[in-house]
Scaffold this active site. Structure first.
Site, PDB file in Angstrom:
ATOM      1  N   HIS A   1      46.226  32.833  38.893  1.00  0.00           N
ATOM      2  CA  HIS A   1      44.789  32.603  38.802  1.00  0.00           C
ATOM      3  C   HIS A   1      44.488  31.650  37.642  1.00  0.00           C
ATOM      4  O   HIS A   1      45.375  31.336  36.839  1.00  0.00           O
ATOM      5  CB  HIS A   1      44.025  33.925  38.617  1.00  0.00           C
ATOM      6  CG  HIS A   1      44.328  34.638  37.348  1.00  0.00           C
ATOM      7  ND1 HIS A   1      45.165  35.730  37.272  1.00  0.00           N
ATOM      8  CD2 HIS A   1      43.918  34.399  36.077  1.00  0.00           C
ATOM      9  CE1 HIS A   1      45.240  36.130  36.021  1.00  0.00           C
ATOM     10  NE2 HIS A   1      44.503  35.339  35.274  1.00  0.00           N
TER      11      HIS A   1
HETATM   12  P1  TYD Z   1      44.875  40.432  36.876  1.00  0.00           P
HETATM   13  O1  TYD Z   1      44.118  39.799  35.772  1.00  0.00           O
HETATM   14  O2  TYD Z   1      44.798  39.806  38.228  1.00  0.00           O
HETATM   15  O3  TYD Z   1      46.408  40.594  36.456  1.00  0.00           O
HETATM   16  P2  TYD Z   1      47.610  39.554  36.246  1.00  0.00           P
HETATM   17  O4  TYD Z   1      47.035  38.198  36.023  1.00  0.00           O
HETATM   18  O5  TYD Z   1      48.323  40.086  35.062  1.00  0.00           O
HETATM   19  O6  TYD Z   1      48.487  39.609  37.449  1.00  0.00           O
HETATM   20  O7  TYD Z   1      44.436  41.956  36.953  1.00  0.00           O
HETATM   21  C1  TYD Z   1      45.100  42.889  37.766  1.00  0.00           C
HETATM   22  C2  TYD Z   1      44.118  44.003  38.088  1.00  0.00           C
HETATM   23  O8  TYD Z   1      43.687  44.675  36.912  1.00  0.00           O
HETATM   24  C3  TYD Z   1      42.867  43.511  38.790  1.00  0.00           C
HETATM   25  O9  TYD Z   1      42.542  44.447  39.811  1.00  0.00           O
HETATM   26  C4  TYD Z   1      41.800  43.558  37.728  1.00  0.00           C
HETATM   27  C5  TYD Z   1      42.281  44.633  36.780  1.00  0.00           C
HETATM   28  N1  TYD Z   1      41.905  44.350  35.386  1.00  0.00           N
HETATM   29  C6  TYD Z   1      40.878  45.042  34.780  1.00  0.00           C
HETATM   30  O10 TYD Z   1      40.236  45.925  35.385  1.00  0.00           O
HETATM   31  N2  TYD Z   1      40.551  44.763  33.484  1.00  0.00           N
HETATM   32  C7  TYD Z   1      41.214  43.812  32.775  1.00  0.00           C
HETATM   33  O11 TYD Z   1      40.889  43.588  31.594  1.00  0.00           O
HETATM   34  C8  TYD Z   1      42.277  43.087  33.426  1.00  0.00           C
HETATM   35  C9  TYD Z   1      43.053  42.013  32.696  1.00  0.00           C
HETATM   36  C10 TYD Z   1      42.580  43.386  34.722  1.00  0.00           C
END
Ligand code: TYD
Length: 137
Positions: free
Chosen positions: A55
């Site tokens: 992302h």
């Molecule tokens: P995401 O940011 O997509 O993770 P990564 O980039 O590490 O793969 O987040 C994964 C999941 O966690 C998504 O469902 C959103 C949730 N999340 C939160 O609820 N709060 C947060 O601060 C973060 C970073 C993620």
């Protein structure tokens, strides 16, 4: 979408306080970080072979630190890609807004600590790579 490039990102040495009892690394607002920290989160128990990230953010910037173990972060601005290997707890990768990121090759037991400039807002994410490329044009 911010028109930052991968060349706006770099590894920052946070420095360490070394004692015979071990090391301490400090990150302090107004000192060794160029934005105000609003949120800290960390990834752990990452299964072998998993890739994370996938992302970009409109506004959020962050420091990514291998608080334990190691992993690779690849940044992409739509034109250039740059891979950073994070493997020391005193080194932070400063990721500016508007870049696609992928994180992989997590070592067993690794801890990915993220210091973020914003609270969690799903509206700040671009999660589709084609959308990201269009926004960078
Ligand atoms: P995401 O940011 O997509 O993770 P990564 O980039 O590490 O793969 O987040 C994964 C999941 O966690 C998504 O469902 C959103 C949730 N999340 C939160 O609820 N709060 C947060 O601060 C973060 C970073 C993620």
């Amino acid at each position: 979408m911010k028109n930052n490039t991968v060349f706006n990102c770099s590894i920052v040495d946070l420095s360490k306080v070394h004692t015979i009892a071990g090391n301490i690394t400090v990150v302090e607002n107004g000192d060794n970080i160029p934005f105000e920290v609003k949120r800290v989160y960390y990834l752990y128990d990452v299964p072998a072979g998993v890739e994370r990230g996938g992302h970009a953010h409109y506004e959020l910037e962050q420091y990514i630190v291998a608080a334990g173990g190691s992993f690779d972060v690849t940044l992409d601005d739509g034109l250039n890609k740059k891979k950073f290997i994070l493997n020391r707890p005193n080194l932070a990768l400063h990721v500016v807004p508007g870049l696609w990121r992928e994180i992989k090759n997590f070592s067993s037991g690794s801890i990915t600590m993220v210091l973020a400039s914003e609270i969690y807002k799903e509206e700040d994410y671009i999660r589709n790579y084609e959308d990201f490329l269009k926004l960078k044009k």
